[in-house]
Design an enzyme around this catalytic site. Structure first.
Site, PDB file in Angstrom:
ATOM      1  N   TYR A  15      -3.359 -11.981  14.473  1.00 14.82           N
ATOM      2  CA  TYR A  15      -3.270 -10.851  13.540  1.00 14.82           C
ATOM      3  C   TYR A  15      -4.562 -10.022  13.589  1.00 14.82           C
ATOM      4  O   TYR A  15      -4.518  -8.801  13.794  1.00 14.82           O
ATOM      5  CB  TYR A  15      -3.011 -11.367  12.119  1.00 14.82           C
ATOM      6  CG  TYR A  15      -3.206 -10.344  11.025  1.00 14.82           C
ATOM      7  CD1 TYR A  15      -2.299  -9.298  10.849  1.00 14.82           C
ATOM      8  CD2 TYR A  15      -4.303 -10.416  10.169  1.00 14.82           C
ATOM      9  CE1 TYR A  15      -2.489  -8.354   9.844  1.00 14.82           C
ATOM     10  CE2 TYR A  15      -4.494  -9.487   9.164  1.00 14.82           C
ATOM     11  CZ  TYR A  15      -3.593  -8.453   9.003  1.00 14.82           C
ATOM     12  OH  TYR A  15      -3.783  -7.517   8.011  1.00 14.82           O
ATOM     13  N   TRP A  35      -7.550  -9.220   1.237  1.00 17.26           N
ATOM     14  CA  TRP A  35      -6.913  -9.983   0.145  1.00 17.26           C
ATOM     15  C   TRP A  35      -6.117  -9.052  -0.794  1.00 17.26           C
ATOM     16  O   TRP A  35      -6.354  -9.011  -2.008  1.00 17.26           O
ATOM     17  CB  TRP A  35      -7.962 -10.752  -0.646  1.00 17.26           C
ATOM     18  CG  TRP A  35      -8.706 -11.814   0.108  1.00 17.26           C
ATOM     19  CD1 TRP A  35      -9.024 -11.851   1.428  1.00 17.26           C
ATOM     20  CD2 TRP A  35      -9.260 -13.035  -0.453  1.00 17.26           C
ATOM     21  NE1 TRP A  35      -9.725 -12.996   1.735  1.00 17.26           N
ATOM     22  CE2 TRP A  35      -9.882 -13.738   0.597  1.00 17.26           C
ATOM     23  CE3 TRP A  35      -9.295 -13.576  -1.733  1.00 17.26           C
ATOM     24  CZ2 TRP A  35     -10.525 -14.958   0.406  1.00 17.26           C
ATOM     25  CZ3 TRP A  35      -9.939 -14.785  -1.926  1.00 17.26           C
ATOM     26  CH2 TRP A  35     -10.540 -15.471  -0.871  1.00 17.26           C
ATOM     27  N   THR A  78       1.928  -7.965   8.892  1.00 13.61           N
ATOM     28  CA  THR A  78       0.902  -8.605   8.053  1.00 13.61           C
ATOM     29  C   THR A  78       1.085 -10.123   7.906  1.00 13.61           C
ATOM     30  O   THR A  78       0.317 -10.755   7.174  1.00 13.61           O
ATOM     31  CB  THR A  78       0.896  -7.971   6.641  1.00 13.61           C
ATOM     32  OG1 THR A  78       2.214  -8.024   6.103  1.00 13.61           O
ATOM     33  CG2 THR A  78       0.418  -6.537   6.681  1.00 13.61           C
ATOM     34  N   ALA A 102       2.316  -2.207   8.986  1.00 13.96           N
ATOM     35  CA  ALA A 102       1.597  -3.244   9.751  1.00 13.96           C
ATOM     36  C   ALA A 102       2.456  -4.492   9.842  1.00 13.96           C
ATOM     37  O   ALA A 102       3.397  -4.669   9.064  1.00 13.96           O
ATOM     38  CB  ALA A 102       0.274  -3.584   9.062  1.00 13.96           C
ATOM     39  N   LEU A 134       0.829  -1.199   0.000  1.00 13.81           N
ATOM     40  CA  LEU A 134       0.000   0.000   0.000  1.00 13.81           C
ATOM     41  C   LEU A 134       0.871   1.261   0.000  1.00 13.81           C
ATOM     42  O   LEU A 134       0.585   2.221  -0.736  1.00 13.81           O
ATOM     43  CB  LEU A 134      -0.938  -0.014   1.219  1.00 13.81           C
ATOM     44  CG  LEU A 134      -1.784   1.236   1.430  1.00 13.81           C
ATOM     45  CD1 LEU A 134      -2.674   1.512   0.223  1.00 13.81           C
ATOM     46  CD2 LEU A 134      -2.635   1.100   2.695  1.00 13.81           C
ATOM     47  N   THR A 161      -8.351  -4.655   8.548  1.00 13.18           N
ATOM     48  CA  THR A 161      -8.515  -5.900   7.790  1.00 13.18           C
ATOM     49  C   THR A 161      -9.879  -6.573   7.965  1.00 13.18           C
ATOM     50  O   THR A 161     -10.539  -6.407   9.000  1.00 13.18           O
ATOM     51  CB  THR A 161      -7.421  -6.890   8.251  1.00 13.18           C
ATOM     52  OG1 THR A 161      -7.651  -8.166   7.670  1.00 13.18           O
ATOM     53  CG2 THR A 161      -7.403  -7.065   9.760  1.00 13.18           C
TER      54      THR A 161
END
Ligand SMILES: NC(=O)c1ccc[n+]([C@@H]2O[C@H](COP(=O)([O-])OP(=O)(O)OC[C@H]3O[C@@H](n4cnc5c(N)ncnc54)[C@H](OP(=O)(O)O)[C@@H]3O)[C@@H](O)[C@H]2O)c1
Length: 287
Positions: free
Chosen positions: A124, A149, A61, A59, A12, A100
């Site tokens: 998570y 996703w 992830t 993050a 991102l 998320t």
């Protein structure tokens, strides 16, 4: 507009920099420049740079790794955004935080709206939910975008993994009983920019791709695109397998489709993810 971006080398973060509107200035930081878990450093950075917006693309992830690295996951996914919210408040900057679909347990049968009950199945998701809660308590006007996703031309993601596996595998077993909406990271970046430009009200917004699939169907789309574009010379056979046949350390929601009406009402266009898969594969091919 001045933006302090964290997690700048991630999917991102990289896509956000590529889409920066004309006239916007960004200080793109990653963990080596600005570790979001360090409150003093975060405060100093925000006070020195004086951004209008702080965009948190940082993050932890690694969903499975989080099961054994709870402390690190919590530091990055909860303490980090909390620090950013505290620092942003000191100068009146607006925080954009990303979360998320894994805050949900996947027991729903219709798309999750922003106010649906959360119940993360793994570490998570739990740490990401704690991050959301901290941010909204400290800065109620913050924008929190839940997505799902994620794939892009950058970093590690399902599209790249499938293309790599296809190089030397004739058949692949891919999970067919978990459903979600793939989302192109560039479209998340664009959605953030639209919300900031429109001065949208603070709170949680859901944003994901326009069509639901299972992971095996996602793989099929990737292979068809790669074949069409000459990136693959043959398509591996994809065998749908159950979650039980592919055990992972972290439990994942079996259905994590997000209802995106709220963000659509802000003028944000959903991620037309199948054409984005074509573009990402074309971009990877040209690198
Ligand atoms: N990937 C997905 O499928 C998915 C799905 C749903 C939601 N999301 C959310 O979407 C957002 C963006 O995800 P992404 O896929 O772009 O993530 P990503 O590619 O894994 O990038 C995360 C970035 O965060 C940085 N980071 C880690 N710890 C940090 C720290 N302490 N201080 C500063 N930076 C740190 C990493 O840098 P280093 O490499 O240097 O550690 C990395 O550049 C995240 O909030 C994620 O939870 C992702």
């Amino acid at each position: 507009m001045k933006v302090l971006l964290t997690g700048a080398k991630g999917q991102l973060g990289s896509c956000f920099q590529d889409r920066l509107p004309a006239g916007w200035e960004v200080w793109a930081t990653d963990s080596d420049v600005l570790d979001i878990t360090d409150l003093e450093k975060v405060k100093r950075a925000v006070i020195d740079y004086q951004p209008d917006f702080v965009v948190n693309a940082a993050a932890f992830t690694a969903v499975d790794k989080a099961e054994t690295e709870h402390k690190t996951a919590a530091l990055i996914n909860e303490t980090g955004p909390k620090n950013l919210a505290l620092a942003a408040n000191e100068i009146g900057a607006r925080l954009v935080h990303v979360s998320t679909d894994y805050v949900f347990d996947g027991e729903a049968i219709t798309p999750y709206i922003e106010t649906a009950k959360t119940n993360p199945l793994g570490v998570y998701g739990k740490t990401k939910l704690d991050g959301e809660i901290a941010v909204s308590q400290i800065q109620p006007d913050a924008l929190i975008i839940r997505t799902a996703w994620v794939f892009s031309e950058y970093g590690n993601n399902f599209v790249k993994t499938m293309l790599r596996l296809a190089q030397d595998r004739e058949t692949l077993g891919v999970v067919s009983d978990q459903f979600g909406c793939p989302t192109y990271a560039g479209d998340i970046a664009q959605a953030i920019i639209v919300l900031l430009q429109k001065k949208s009200a603070g709170g949680i917004y859901h944003f994901c791709g326009d069509e639901m699939v299972a992971w095996n169907e996602f793989a099929e789309v990737i292979f068809s695109s790669a074949l069409r574009q000459g990136v693959l010379t043959r398509k591996p056979v994809v065998n749908g397998i159950t979650t039980a046949q592919y055990p992972t350390p972290a439990k994942r929601p079996k259905y994590s489709v997000l209802d995106c009406e709220k963000i659509k009402n802000q003028g944000v266009i959903l991620s037309l993810w199948k054409s984005r898969v074509d573009e990402v594969i074309a971009a990877s091919n040209n690198k």
